[in-house]
Each structure stands twice: as C-alpha cells, then as structure tokens.
Design a protein around this motif. Structure first.
Motif, PDB file in Angstrom:
ATOM      1  N   PRO A  41       0.809  -1.233   0.000  1.00  0.00           N
ATOM      2  CA  PRO A  41       0.000   0.000   0.000  1.00  0.00           C
ATOM      3  C   PRO A  41       0.835   1.273   0.000  1.00  0.00           C
ATOM      4  O   PRO A  41       0.397   2.302  -0.524  1.00  0.00           O
ATOM      5  N   MET A  42       2.041   1.222   0.584  1.00  0.00           N
ATOM      6  CA  MET A  42       2.914   2.396   0.587  1.00  0.00           C
ATOM      7  C   MET A  42       3.280   2.807  -0.837  1.00  0.00           C
ATOM      8  O   MET A  42       3.343   3.999  -1.156  1.00  0.00           O
ATOM      9  N   ALA A  43       3.486   1.820  -1.714  1.00  0.00           N
ATOM     10  CA  ALA A  43       3.831   2.126  -3.100  1.00  0.00           C
ATOM     11  C   ALA A  43       2.697   2.881  -3.781  1.00  0.00           C
ATOM     12  O   ALA A  43       2.931   3.835  -4.538  1.00  0.00           O
ATOM     13  N   VAL A 202       8.091   8.408   9.354  1.00  0.00           N
ATOM     14  CA  VAL A 202       8.996   7.710  10.268  1.00  0.00           C
ATOM     15  C   VAL A 202       8.525   7.864  11.713  1.00  0.00           C
ATOM     16  O   VAL A 202       8.629   6.926  12.519  1.00  0.00           O
ATOM     17  N   ALA A 203       7.993   9.020  12.047  1.00  0.00           N
ATOM     18  CA  ALA A 203       7.531   9.262  13.415  1.00  0.00           C
ATOM     19  C   ALA A 203       6.354   8.371  13.779  1.00  0.00           C
ATOM     20  O   ALA A 203       6.174   8.023  14.956  1.00  0.00           O
ATOM     21  N   VAL A 204       5.561   7.989  12.773  1.00  0.00           N
ATOM     22  CA  VAL A 204       4.353   7.198  13.038  1.00  0.00           C
ATOM     23  C   VAL A 204       4.578   5.705  12.793  1.00  0.00           C
ATOM     24  O   VAL A 204       4.247   4.874  13.634  1.00  0.00           O
ATOM     25  N   ARG A 205       5.133   5.374  11.625  1.00  0.00           N
ATOM     26  CA  ARG A 205       5.330   3.971  11.253  1.00  0.00           C
ATOM     27  C   ARG A 205       6.700   3.761  10.624  1.00  0.00           C
ATOM     28  O   ARG A 205       6.830   3.572   9.417  1.00  0.00           O
ATOM     29  N   PRO A 206       7.756   3.788  11.403  1.00  0.00           N
ATOM     30  CA  PRO A 206       9.101   3.594  10.841  1.00  0.00           C
ATOM     31  C   PRO A 206       9.278   2.216  10.226  1.00  0.00           C
ATOM     32  O   PRO A 206      10.124   2.042   9.337  1.00  0.00           O
ATOM     33  N   ASP A 207       8.505   1.250  10.671  1.00  0.00           N
ATOM     34  CA  ASP A 207       8.624  -0.100  10.135  1.00  0.00           C
ATOM     35  C   ASP A 207       8.171  -0.196   8.688  1.00  0.00           C
ATOM     36  O   ASP A 207       8.533  -1.147   7.982  1.00  0.00           O
ATOM     37  N   LEU A 208       7.389   0.783   8.215  1.00  0.00           N
ATOM     38  CA  LEU A 208       6.909   0.757   6.840  1.00  0.00           C
ATOM     39  C   LEU A 208       7.793   1.565   5.895  1.00  0.00           C
ATOM     40  O   LEU A 208       7.569   1.552   4.680  1.00  0.00           O
TER      41      LEU A 208
END
Length: 227
Positions: A41-43, A202-208
């Motif tokens: 979904p990030m893409a 990065v502050a919210v979802r660095p794993d993504l």
C-alpha cells in the motif's frame, strides 16, 4: 522536467526508450524483494503523492519546464526498485491520458525522472546515512540531501541528452543555464518536502519506511536486549 514531443530527435528518443525499458525490467525484478502485503500500500500512496506533485508545472525558460520529481521520496519510503515502477506509472498516465510530456519522449522522461533521479537520490541517501548515527532520526535529513542532489542531477542528464539529440532552436548553454539554475531552486523545495514527509511517516510507522528499516530493527533489538 517533462520533455515534449519533438524536443529530442528520433534516434536519441529510441536510445533513451531502450534505456527506460531495460531499467524498468530490472525494477520489476528488484521490486519483488521490496514489496509484500504489508508494504505494497505504501507504493500506491507514494505514486499518488508523486502524481499530484508533478502536476504543478511551471516554465523555466528555453522551452523547458520544472516541477517536483519525487524520486528520492519514493525510494526512501517504498524502496528504489519500487520507486522506479511507481514513477514510471505516473509518467505513463500523465503522457497518455493528460498530454503532460510527449509520447515519443516517454522513454526520455522515464530515464530522467524514474531512473536518474531515483538512482542518484537513493545513492546519496545511502551515502549520507552511512556517516550519520544509525537512528531513525537520521533518515529524514539524509532523504532531504538525496532529494536536493537528485533534481539538478536529472537536469544535467537532460542537458546531456539534449546535447546529443536536441532539435529545438535553443543554444546548449542557454538550456544548461535555465535547467540547472532553476532546478537548484526546485531541489531546495524538493528537499524540504521530502524531509518533512519522510519525518512524518517515520515518526508514526518507521517499520513501513524502506530506508528506515535497518535503524528500526536496530532500535527494536536494543529494546529487547536484557539490561
């Protein structure tokens, strides 16, 4: 940065088209290692953001135009191979459906914005990350530097292509001055936007965030390590 039809001769356009096909083919293979059900979904979000950003065009003189590229942003968030594919799709939609960028120049535009801008931005990002602390806080500044460098790099690549196969009645030094001077300014804006967007994610979802995964994993292991 969108090159119109007729600005580059047919032979050079065919050559850049071949480069674009080769680059996208490699990206199709490389993206398999970057994408999964969690990160795909990030893409899509990256492609949408880049599409919106690139629609804001303004003339920079000598028959050329400028806009945000989004290559480094896409590479840091989704991975460099995925970024190539995302920007290629954006450029194809803009060219085929919105007449933004020539159809015969599609290979040139993909080469400049989906290959050169992404490659330069990602390599600079990796180089800056190597000298900064291995923390998620270092990702956004490194992305901003990569974004800044990628824009004039793409402008220089365009000037080189124009020097080989340019057909417009504009002197090479005029094109170089217009492209480089304005795209240095655009690079500053791209750096700010890229840094802010990457920092927010990065502050919210660095794993993504593809470019933050190593720092995120290192921090996670530190937290889990016994005192």
């Amino acid at each position: 940065m969108h090159v119109p039809d007729g600005f580059i001769d047919a032979t050079t356009s065919l050559a850049t088209g071949a480069v674009a096909v080769a680059g996208v083919t490699l990206a199709l293979r490389g993206a398999r290692r970057e994408l999964d059900d969690r990160t795909a979904p990030m893409a899509g979000l990256v492609a949408t953001f880049v599409f919106a950003g690139q629609m804001m065009n303004f003339p920079v003189g000598a028959g050329t135009s400028g806009h945000l590229l989004g290559g480094t942003l896409a590479a840091v968030l989704a991975g460099p191979w995925t970024a190539v594919l995302a920007i290629t799709v954006v450029l194809m939609v803009q060219s085929l459906l919105m007449a933004d960028g020539g159809i015969t120049a599609l290979g040139t535009n993909i080469t400049l914005m989906a290959l050169v801008a992404v490659a330069v931005g990602w390599l600079v990002f990796v180089g800056v990350r190597a000298v900064l602390p291995r923390r998620t806080a270092s990702v956004a500044p490194a992305a901003a530097v990569g974004a800044f460098v990628s824009v004039p790099a793409a402008a220089l690549a365009f000037t080189a292509i124009y020097a080989v196969g340019g057909t417009a009645p504009v002197a090479l030094d005029t094109v170089l001055t217009a492209m480089l001077s304005w795209h240095l300014v655009i690079g500053l804006g791209e750096a700010v936007i890229t840094g802010l967007v990457v920092a927010s994610v990065v502050a919210v979802r660095p794993d993504l965030v593809h470019g933050a995964r190593d720092a995120f994993e290192a921090r996670r292991l530190e937290i889990r390590a016994p005192a």
